[in-house]
Design an enzyme around this catalytic site. Sequence first.
Site, PDB file in Angstrom:
ATOM      1  N   SER A  67      29.348  46.934  52.553  1.00 52.92           N
ATOM      2  CA  SER A  67      27.630  46.826  52.598  1.00 52.92           C
ATOM      3  C   SER A  67      27.276  47.946  53.308  1.00 52.92           C
ATOM      4  CB  SER A  67      27.384  45.514  53.170  1.00 52.92           C
ATOM      5  OG  SER A  67      27.795  44.488  52.313  1.00 52.92           O
ATOM      6  N   GLY A 102      30.452  50.920  48.314  1.00 51.80           N
ATOM      7  CA  GLY A 102      30.709  50.453  46.954  1.00 51.80           C
ATOM      8  C   GLY A 102      29.487  50.214  46.197  1.00 51.80           C
ATOM      9  N   GLY A 103      28.798  49.172  46.232  1.00 45.12           N
ATOM     10  CA  GLY A 103      27.698  48.917  45.470  1.00 45.12           C
ATOM     11  C   GLY A 103      26.484  50.080  45.529  1.00 45.12           C
ATOM     12  N   GLU A 150      37.627  48.207  56.160  1.00 47.14           N
ATOM     13  CA  GLU A 150      36.684  47.597  55.338  1.00 47.14           C
ATOM     14  C   GLU A 150      36.894  45.904  55.836  1.00 47.14           C
ATOM     15  OE1 GLU A 150      35.338  49.742  51.799  1.00 47.14           O
ATOM     16  OE2 GLU A 150      36.996  48.864  51.390  1.00 47.14           O
ATOM     17  N   GLU A 174      40.573  44.422  47.242  1.00 48.05           N
ATOM     18  CA  GLU A 174      40.480  43.754  45.913  1.00 48.05           C
ATOM     19  C   GLU A 174      41.749  43.820  45.152  1.00 48.05           C
ATOM     20  OE1 GLU A 174      36.994  45.599  44.640  1.00 48.05           O
ATOM     21  OE2 GLU A 174      35.938  44.527  46.203  1.00 48.05           O
ATOM     22  N   TRP A 219      33.391  53.229  43.043  1.00 50.66           N
ATOM     23  CA  TRP A 219      32.630  52.505  42.043  1.00 50.66           C
ATOM     24  C   TRP A 219      33.213  51.479  41.472  1.00 50.66           C
ATOM     25  CZ3 TRP A 219      31.095  57.143  37.688  1.00 50.66           C
ATOM     26  CH2 TRP A 219      30.109  58.161  38.418  1.00 50.66           C
ATOM     27  N   LYS A 220      34.457  51.156  41.743  1.00 49.87           N
ATOM     28  CA  LYS A 220      34.954  49.746  41.197  1.00 49.87           C
ATOM     29  C   LYS A 220      35.238  49.835  39.781  1.00 49.87           C
ATOM     30  CE  LYS A 220      33.886  47.889  45.713  1.00 49.87           C
ATOM     31  NZ  LYS A 220      33.773  46.494  46.545  1.00 49.87           N
TER      32      LYS A 220
HETATM   33  P1  PGA Z   1      30.507  47.397  49.187  1.00 50.94           P
HETATM   34  O1  PGA Z   1      31.842  47.890  48.895  1.00 50.94           O
HETATM   35  O2  PGA Z   1      29.961  48.637  49.937  1.00 50.94           O
HETATM   36  O3  PGA Z   1      29.720  47.200  47.789  1.00 50.94           O
HETATM   37  O4  PGA Z   1      30.416  46.338  50.291  1.00 50.94           O
HETATM   38  C1  PGA Z   1      32.641  48.550  49.624  1.00 50.94           C
HETATM   39  C2  PGA Z   1      34.115  48.726  49.205  1.00 50.94           C
HETATM   40  O5  PGA Z   1      34.636  47.686  48.779  1.00 50.94           O
HETATM   41  O6  PGA Z   1      34.805  49.682  49.231  1.00 50.94           O
END
Ligand code: PGA
Length: 247
Positions: free
Chosen positions: A212, A233-234, A166, A96, A10-11
């Site tokens: 993605s 993520g998103g 990733e 990140e 979820w970040k």
């Molecule tokens: P994303 O992020 O699916 O939005 O590209 C993946 C992640 O950073 O784990």
Amino acid sequence: MRRKIIAGNWKMNKTPSEAVKLVEELKPLVKNDAVDVVFCVPAIDIVPVVKACEGTNIEVGAENMYFEESGAYTGEISPAMLVDAGVKYVILGHSERRDYFKETSEDINKKMKKAIEHGLVPIMCCGESLEQREQGITLDWIRQQVKVGYQGIAASDAAKTVIAYEPIWAIGTGKTATTEQAEEVCRAIRQCIAEIYDEATAEAIRIQYGGSVNAGNASELFAQPDIDGGLVGGASLKADFGKIVNY
Ligand code: PGA
């Protein structure tokens, strides 16, 4: 046969009350007893999300933790805190965190060991930048991240961990690695684990692809022999996550 593991990252999204709402919305959509489903959520959302996930097939993960037991580390979260709150998984070394918060592979190795010591399952991220890919050093770089990340970790422990490949250029950009690119690196990671340990450990460890992943590309990615699921993520913040889990 390795069991697939599909984890949402979820970040820095969703307040505690929003988090509970999202869990309620996703609960019926992510039912699939054939795969492991994990929601990795911000630290402050962990307690309410664990409660909201009770009685479901969803396990809860953290997005980070510190490698010390306790003490004067203002702002950090310890592995014991996570375990006591009901957390089962922890993402370590996301790009990140490596990039914005300057975490090194040595830090991540310390965190890996601590997580394992406390019975948490680490999801260790690795991945190359676009420059590194263009320079042709992707596999060297990933092998280095994996080798340092697993330093001093026993084979029996390593076998239970998860690695997320990733590519940094594919994260949040809508640019997915091609199936071939993703499989090539995931296969190389498994090969690297076989070199560090043995074939049995390499066969047991689960390797996810992340970057993605969406409802449209998940099934092709997850059909690859060395891709055991995804770190999402998103798309994990939307109903789409249900489609990914039920690819
Ligand atoms: P994303 O992020 O699916 O939005 O590209 C993946 C992640 O950073 O784990």
